[in-house]
Each structure stands twice: as C-alpha cells, then as structure tokens.
Write a protein that holds these residues in place. Structure first.
Motif, mmCIF file in Angstrom:
data_model
loop_
_atom_site.group_PDB
_atom_site.id
_atom_site.type_symbol
_atom_site.label_atom_id
_atom_site.label_comp_id
_atom_site.label_asym_id
_atom_site.label_seq_id
_atom_site.Cartn_x
_atom_site.Cartn_y
_atom_site.Cartn_z
ATOM 1 N N LEU A 316 0.545 -0.928 0.010
ATOM 2 C CA LEU A 316 0.331 0.055 -0.103
ATOM 3 C C LEU A 316 0.700 1.513 -0.310
ATOM 4 O O LEU A 316 0.723 2.339 -0.608
ATOM 5 C CB LEU A 316 -1.138 0.419 1.341
ATOM 6 C CG LEU A 316 -2.054 -1.287 1.310
ATOM 7 C CD1 LEU A 316 -2.221 -1.292 2.239
ATOM 8 C CD2 LEU A 316 -2.811 -1.034 -0.022
ATOM 9 N N THR A 317 2.340 1.081 0.656
ATOM 10 C CA THR A 317 2.991 2.336 0.722
ATOM 11 C C THR A 317 3.921 2.243 -0.227
ATOM 12 O O THR A 317 3.613 4.122 -0.818
ATOM 13 C CB THR A 317 3.829 2.365 2.032
ATOM 14 O OG1 THR A 317 3.041 2.277 2.784
ATOM 15 C CG2 THR A 317 4.849 2.964 2.008
ATOM 16 N N ARG A 318 3.813 1.407 -0.924
ATOM 17 C CA ARG A 318 4.786 1.478 -2.390
ATOM 18 C C ARG A 318 3.992 1.982 -3.640
ATOM 19 O O ARG A 318 4.405 3.619 -4.105
ATOM 20 C CB ARG A 318 5.219 0.070 -3.027
ATOM 21 C CG ARG A 318 6.239 0.101 -2.072
ATOM 22 C CD ARG A 318 7.048 -0.887 -3.189
ATOM 23 N NE ARG A 318 6.011 -2.640 -3.776
ATOM 24 C CZ ARG A 318 5.906 -3.641 -2.390
ATOM 25 N NH1 ARG A 318 7.015 -2.981 -1.077
ATOM 26 N NH2 ARG A 318 5.665 -4.472 -2.459
ATOM 27 N N ALA A 319 2.607 1.168 -3.251
ATOM 28 C CA ALA A 319 1.270 2.540 -4.447
ATOM 29 C C ALA A 319 1.389 4.464 -4.334
ATOM 30 O O ALA A 319 0.818 4.475 -5.144
ATOM 31 C CB ALA A 319 -0.145 1.652 -3.985
ATOM 32 N N ALA A 320 0.887 4.218 -2.683
ATOM 33 C CA ALA A 320 1.223 6.073 -2.431
ATOM 34 C C ALA A 320 1.994 6.319 -3.703
ATOM 35 O O ALA A 320 1.786 7.691 -3.498
ATOM 36 C CB ALA A 320 1.365 6.035 -0.906
ATOM 37 N N ARG A 321 3.032 6.032 -2.697
ATOM 38 C CA ARG A 321 4.561 6.731 -3.553
ATOM 39 C C ARG A 321 4.621 7.011 -5.247
ATOM 40 O O ARG A 321 4.908 8.141 -5.779
ATOM 41 C CB ARG A 321 5.839 6.054 -2.844
ATOM 42 C CG ARG A 321 7.278 7.227 -2.760
ATOM 43 C CD ARG A 321 8.409 6.097 -3.040
ATOM 44 N NE ARG A 321 8.663 4.444 -3.294
ATOM 45 C CZ ARG A 321 8.211 3.560 -2.549
ATOM 46 N NH1 ARG A 321 8.113 3.747 -1.303
ATOM 47 N NH2 ARG A 321 8.584 2.273 -3.408
ATOM 48 N N ALA A 335 -2.028 4.956 1.395
ATOM 49 C CA ALA A 335 -1.213 5.345 3.015
ATOM 50 C C ALA A 335 -1.999 5.478 4.064
ATOM 51 O O ALA A 335 -1.397 4.580 4.954
ATOM 52 C CB ALA A 335 -0.816 6.773 2.621
ATOM 53 N N LEU A 336 -2.883 5.733 3.599
ATOM 54 C CA LEU A 336 -4.121 5.378 5.008
ATOM 55 C C LEU A 336 -4.488 4.448 5.821
ATOM 56 O O LEU A 336 -4.813 3.158 6.777
ATOM 57 C CB LEU A 336 -5.698 6.663 5.353
ATOM 58 C CG LEU A 336 -5.325 8.395 5.283
ATOM 59 C CD1 LEU A 336 -6.317 8.861 4.371
ATOM 60 C CD2 LEU A 336 -4.847 8.340 6.317
ATOM 61 N N ALA A 337 -4.747 3.724 4.323
ATOM 62 C CA ALA A 337 -4.978 1.993 4.631
ATOM 63 C C ALA A 337 -3.790 1.320 4.659
ATOM 64 O O ALA A 337 -3.938 0.431 5.507
ATOM 65 C CB ALA A 337 -5.589 1.469 3.040
ATOM 66 N N ALA A 338 -2.729 1.210 4.782
ATOM 67 C CA ALA A 338 -1.267 0.965 5.300
ATOM 68 C C ALA A 338 -1.227 1.659 6.653
ATOM 69 O O ALA A 338 -0.920 0.403 7.595
ATOM 70 C CB ALA A 338 -0.019 1.627 4.229
ATOM 71 N N LEU A 339 -1.756 2.493 7.438
ATOM 72 C CA LEU A 339 -1.567 2.628 8.717
ATOM 73 C C LEU A 339 -2.480 2.011 9.703
ATOM 74 O O LEU A 339 -1.911 1.533 10.443
ATOM 75 C CB LEU A 339 -1.592 4.948 8.660
ATOM 76 C CG LEU A 339 -0.680 4.853 8.112
ATOM 77 C CD1 LEU A 339 -0.944 7.012 8.667
ATOM 78 C CD2 LEU A 339 0.771 4.888 9.357
ATOM 79 N N GLU A 357 6.743 6.871 6.445
ATOM 80 C CA GLU A 357 6.364 6.725 5.024
ATOM 81 C C GLU A 357 5.394 6.902 4.985
ATOM 82 O O GLU A 357 4.729 7.631 4.728
ATOM 83 C CB GLU A 357 7.920 5.783 4.438
ATOM 84 C CG GLU A 357 7.567 6.037 3.373
ATOM 85 C CD GLU A 357 7.963 6.599 2.511
ATOM 86 O OE1 GLU A 357 8.117 7.290 1.266
ATOM 87 O OE2 GLU A 357 8.592 7.904 2.913
ATOM 88 N N ALA A 358 4.003 5.632 5.894
ATOM 89 C CA ALA A 358 3.131 6.159 5.704
ATOM 90 C C ALA A 358 2.204 7.349 5.700
ATOM 91 O O ALA A 358 1.912 7.719 5.379
ATOM 92 C CB ALA A 358 2.313 4.304 6.059
ATOM 93 N N HIS A 359 2.463 7.733 7.181
ATOM 94 C CA HIS A 359 2.403 8.503 7.752
ATOM 95 C C HIS A 359 2.741 10.197 6.725
ATOM 96 O O HIS A 359 1.554 11.046 6.518
ATOM 97 C CB HIS A 359 2.398 8.970 8.721
ATOM 98 C CG HIS A 359 2.303 10.375 9.854
ATOM 99 N ND1 HIS A 359 2.905 11.161 9.852
ATOM 100 C CD2 HIS A 359 0.754 10.550 10.205
ATOM 101 C CE1 HIS A 359 1.814 12.720 10.312
ATOM 102 N NE2 HIS A 359 1.031 11.808 10.700
#
Length: 401
Positions: A316-321, A335-339, A357-359
């Motif tokens: 999820l974080t990679r997708a957000a980035r 990113a919120l879903a990752a958290l 990173e997610a935050h």
C-alpha cells in the motif's frame, strides 16, 4: 549445414550442479537463434529445433533442477519447437529422419527434460499417414506392456504417449480407447487421450465426465479444469468454459498474472468485470486483488479493496508513493490504509520507518488532494488506543499519549 551457435553451448554435461540459471539463459538464447532463422527459412529452423532437442537432456544432466525453474524453461521450449517442427515445409523422407532422431532422444531422456514431446507426436508427424505408420510401429510394444500390467507386473514404455498421440492423429480412435481399457491403472497423461477422443467426436460433456471419473487421486483439480476449459473453448462454449473452469484452470504465480492470463483468453470480458469475478472467487480476501486493480488503473476499485480486507502495508505504501503526484486522492487512501492495517497488527518485518513513510505520504496526498481534514480524522481513528498496535504507531511517530 547451418552453423548453429547453440551447438557448442549444449555439449554433453555442459552445465554443472549449480548451472540452472546459466542453462535457462542459454535455452532462451537458442530459441532466439532458432526464431531468427525461422523468419527466413522454416525448414532450416526446424532442423535446428530437432538438433537442439537432441542435445538438451545430455547437456543438462548434471544440473540440480530442484527449484523447478529449469523444468519450466524446457517445457516451454518443447511446446514452442513442436509447432515449428510440425509445420515445417519438408518432404516425408526428411520428416521421417527427424522423428527417428527425436524418438532416439526420448529413449535417452534422463533426466526427462523432453518427455512432453510424446504428447505432441501426432503433431510432429504432420499427417495421418505418417502418424499411422508410427502407431503401427509402437503398438506391439504398447500391447505387450499393457498385458504385463494386467497380470500385475510392473511395466513401463517410454513410447506410450507417442503411441496414443499417433493413434489420435491417425484417426484410429477406437483402437486408442481399446488400449486405455486394457490399462488397469492409467495415469492422467494416458487417460486424457480417451477424453480427447470423446471431445473430438463432439461429445464434450462426456469427455469432461470421462476425465473427472477416471482421473486418479494424484490428478489435481486444476489439471482437470484445464482440459475441460480447453474442450469447451474448442466447442465455442466460451461462457460455460469461463463460468465453470476458467478461474481454476488459469491460476498463476501471482494474482496479476492470473488476471492477465484470463484477460488474454477471454478478451470479451471488460477488465473491471473480470476483476469482479476474481474478487468473488476469493471470498473474505478481496484485498489480495488490490495490486491488480491498481495496475489496471482502476483506482476507485483499488481504494475499496485496500480497506476491504488485510493488505500488505508495504504494498500500500509503495502504491501511495508511486501515485502521489498524478493520483493524490488514491495515494492518500492507500497510505491511510497502510496505517490502518499496521495498527491492526498486519504486515511483516515492519519498522518505525515504515510508519513514518506511510504517515508522510498520507499527509502529502491529502494536501495535494485538498482533503487534509479527512485524512487527519482517519489518522486519529487509526491511532485510537483500542487498536492492537496503535501504541507502537504513536511511539514511532513521536506522539505522546
């Protein structure tokens, strides 16, 4: 004689115990060389294909092939070269010599890297007359082996699939069914020819029933599904093929690969509809299709999947980035879903850096999408004390209780 470059690279025992990676590279190089010649001279390319198949097993005999990757490479090579050899424009005398050479190679195939040639022997014969000649040549030994098996004696013939394939191509279907009836315990590689006979006669439902009935406990459901799907597709019963067997028959190493295999085979299905079928096939685990939806740029669907069931926070974080600039709203949600899933205890080998990173991506995505208040409210929920890992997240972010 064509100066094949692969000839020297595939000498006997050319590769050592740890030579699997190099051997796979050399196989791809040989196929590339043969394809290049085929564009100009199909007959010469087919001659090269025969030579390559002759040299393959002796060259690979010392390799540790336990990973399976080498077997996959040789299987794919055999399938490709069979088509080239079978369609080559050569006279009967040349083809007969090729088949004699390949038959000899199969007898010496140890470890068995080219054993699947037997499944395509009828195609290699290229016509019913030559296929019938080969069937007559193989039948005496095959019948003798089957009589031994009926008496309870262990007996094996490396030409069994060659015989059945030749009989099938020659149109001698009743003889083929008779041989199968003699075998007290036929394995899938043999009994599938009986199912193919029924399918060739237009009895597709009977063929599928035959395959199901006679397949032993060692035959996987995926194997049966692949046969059934193929039979229905050949009968132009596409809807039935998809609804009943496609999802099981096309399982790949990743969800995205599974989607692509089905999309290629069933182009009439819209991507979103096909993805919906796949999601429904894994009840309780819709989140596992997040990466597929994201790759297809179905961002609304991907967002739903990210929150629907546990997803890997790092994915999820990679997708957000990757989508922070062009799809900030999606990046924020990913990113919120990752958290969220971190706070629920999901994920592997996570560190405080992953939390940071997610935050960061959630805040930046929210700023770009002008949804800062919404993101902040979600973060507060994620950090609520009733979540298993919320205390760790707060410490990682430097937030005091």
């Amino acid at each position: 004689m064509h100066p094949w470059a692969f000839r020297a690279r595939f000498r006997r025992t050319a590769f050592g115990w740890k030579g699997s990676k190099l051997a796979i590279e050399r196989i791809h190089e040989a196929l590339t060389e043969i394809r290049a010649v085929a564009r100009q001279d199909a007959a010469t390319a087919a001659e090269g294909a025969v030579l390559f198949l002759e040299k393959l097993s002796p060259a690979l005999s010392q390799i540790d092939s336990s990973s399976g990757s080498l077997g996959n490479a040789t299987y794919s090579a055999v399938r490709e070269l069979v088509t080239l050899i079978g369609s080559a424009p050569v006279d009967a005398a040349v083809r007969k010599k090729w088949l004699d050479r390949l038959f000899e190679a199969i007898q010496k195939d140890d470890p068995p890297y080219i054993e699947h040639l037997g499944d395509h022997w009828g195609d290699l014969c290229a016509n019913t007359e030559l296929a019938s000649v080969w069937a007559d040549q193989l039948l005496p030994t095959q019948r003798s082996v089957l009589r031994d098996r009926q008496r309870g004696t262990y007996a094996f013939f490396s030409g069994t699939t060659l015989c059945y394939s030749a009989l099938f191509t020659a149109g001698r279907h009743d003889e083929l069914l008779g041989l199968l009836a003699m075998d007290p315990r036929p394995i899938w590689q043999y009994l599938v020819w009986g199912a193919r006979v029924l399918a060739a006669r237009g009895q597709v439902d009977d063929a599928i029933a035959y395959a199901r009935q006679h397949a032993g406990s060692t035959t996987s459901l995926e194997t049966i599904a692949r046969f059934a799907e193929e039979a229905l597709l050949k009968a132009n019963r596409r809807a039935e093929a998809f609804d009943q067997f496609a999802l099981l028959a096309n399982q790949a190493n990743s969800n995205l690969s599974t989607f692509r295999a089905l999309s290629k085979k069933y182009p009439e299905l819209a991507p979103d509809k096909l993805l919906g079928h796949l999601i429904a096939s894994t009840p309780g685990e819709p989140g596992k299709w997040f990466a597929t939806a994201k790759t297809l740029k179905l961002f609304d669907r991907a967002t739903q999947l990210a929150w629907a069931s546990p997803c890997d926070p790092k994915t999820l974080t990679r997708a957000a980035r990757d989508h922070l600039t062009k799809q900030p709203g999606f990046a924020m949600q990913a990113a919120l879903a990752a958290l969220h899933w971190m706070s629920m205890g999901h994920g592997y080998e996570l560190t405080g850096l992953d939390v940071h990173e997610a935050h960061r991506l959630a805040i930046e995505g929210a700023t770009n999408a002008q949804q800062t208040e919404r993101a902040q409210a979600t973060i507060e929920q994620v950090l609520a004390p009733d979540r298993p890992m919320s205390a760790w997240l707060r410490r990682s972010l430097g937030i005091t209780p």
